[in-house]
Design an enzyme around this catalytic site. Structure first.
Site, short mmCIF file in Angstrom:
data_model
loop_
_atom_site.label_atom_id
_atom_site.label_comp_id
_atom_site.label_asym_id
_atom_site.label_seq_id
_atom_site.Cartn_x
_atom_site.Cartn_y
_atom_site.Cartn_z
N HIS A 66 20.47 8.60 59.22
CA HIS A 66 19.07 8.79 58.86
C HIS A 66 18.98 9.64 57.60
CE1 HIS A 66 19.96 12.40 61.21
NE2 HIS A 66 18.83 12.96 60.82
N HIS A 68 17.56 12.52 56.60
CA HIS A 68 17.44 13.97 56.47
C HIS A 68 18.55 14.55 55.60
CE1 HIS A 68 14.74 14.54 60.29
NE2 HIS A 68 14.06 14.13 59.24
N ASP A 70 20.35 17.16 55.59
CA ASP A 70 21.56 17.72 56.20
C ASP A 70 22.51 16.63 56.69
OD1 ASP A 70 19.58 17.20 58.21
OD2 ASP A 70 20.68 18.44 59.64
N HIS A 71 22.10 15.37 56.54
CA HIS A 71 22.98 14.25 56.88
C HIS A 71 23.33 13.40 55.66
CE1 HIS A 71 22.73 14.52 61.38
NE2 HIS A 71 21.75 15.33 61.00
N HIS A 123 13.39 10.35 66.01
CA HIS A 123 13.69 11.53 65.19
C HIS A 123 13.23 11.25 63.77
CE1 HIS A 123 15.77 15.21 64.10
NE2 HIS A 123 16.41 14.57 63.15
N ASP A 142 21.13 12.27 65.15
CA ASP A 142 20.25 13.28 65.76
C ASP A 142 19.36 12.67 66.83
OD1 ASP A 142 21.36 15.16 64.12
OD2 ASP A 142 19.55 15.58 62.96
N HIS A 180 25.15 17.62 65.53
CA HIS A 180 24.98 19.07 65.53
C HIS A 180 25.67 19.72 66.71
CE1 HIS A 180 21.83 19.51 62.37
NE2 HIS A 180 21.49 18.29 62.75
#
Length: 252
Positions: A66, A68, A70-71, A123, A142, A180
């Site tokens: 996805h 985001h 942080d990915h 998400h 996530d 995570h």
């Protein structure tokens, strides 16, 4: 190929956990037969490049669950180094590095190993998972966490409840690689949500001990989640929504 010491089955792909950022995991996945390597959800490039170089692997592709940051934070540097960026077609506008868009039912190959793309919105609306069914591996980003699930930033309880049902239908021995290290907080909430579940209490103690030693708690398995994850065990959309609202407010 090797034997997974924790779960006791044959491992055909090499999967390496790479901690990135504050509590994210990226996953290097290597097929020794073909020599091909991918990385799932590199929040930053340098740690995964270092982990690959240490093993003599070249990163051929990035598989993104996805959009985001942080990915996806490492995508640009890895693309510049020659990796193909594979990501949800539905999130192409938010993943400018994308080379190949994928959607529900598509097949991705790592050597001779096939992964099916699962659309698992909630998400984010375009979120996907990658399921190597024959290898007993699923990368859930996530959506499904160890003893938890992702927050509903773009979707509804109904979306995520449907995802949980799909994951629950996967064989119990399947290893779950999520994005995570949230397990201790999730376990503490699970103990509140299911105070009479002895398996939850036992796993909370185990997870607390692992984290006290500085150990990672993932991958998990579908079977472990079926026994101890209140979100995967929710009986209805309403039950799931109650649990998700409770976790959002949980301070433990």
């Amino acid at each position: 190929m090797g034997v997974d010491a924790q779960y006791g089955y044959v491992v055909m792909l090499d999967v390496v956990r790479v901690p990135v950022l504050s509590d994210n995991y990226a996953w290097l996945v290597h097929d020794a037969d073909s020599g091909e390597t991918i990385v799932v959800d590199p929040g930053e490039a340098a740690p995964v490049q270092a982990a690959a170089a240490e093993r003599g692997w070249r990163i051929d592709a990035v598989w993104t669950t996805h959009w985001h940051p942080d990915h996806t934070g490492g995508n640009q540097a890895l693309k510049a180094a020659g990796a193909e960026i594979v990501a949800p077609a539905a999130e192409a506008a938010k993943i400018p590095t994308l080379d190949r868009g994928v959607a529900e039912g598509d097949t991705l190959m790592l050597g001779r190993h096939a992964a099916t793309v699962m659309e698992v919105p909630g998400h984010t609306q375009g979120h996907v998972a990658f399921h190597f069914a024959e290898d007993g591996i699923v990368f859930t980003g996530d959506t499904l966490f160890a003893m938890g699930c992702g927050r509903l930033f773009e979707g509804t309880p109904g979306d995520m409840f449907a995802n949980m049902a799909r994951y629950a239908a996967i064989p119990d021995a399947t290893r779950v690689y999520c994005g995570h290290e949230y397990t201790l907080s999730n376990a503490r909430y699970a103990a509140v949500a299911e105070p009479d579940n002895a398996a939850v209490a036992e796993r909370l103690a185990q997870v607390a001990a692992q984290r006290a030693r500085g150990e990672a708690t993932v991958p998990t398995t579908i079977g472990a989640e079926r026994a101890t994850n209140p979100f995967l065990r929710a009986a209805s959309v309403e039950d799931f929504a109650r649990l998700r609202a409770g976790k959002d407010a949980f301070k433990g």
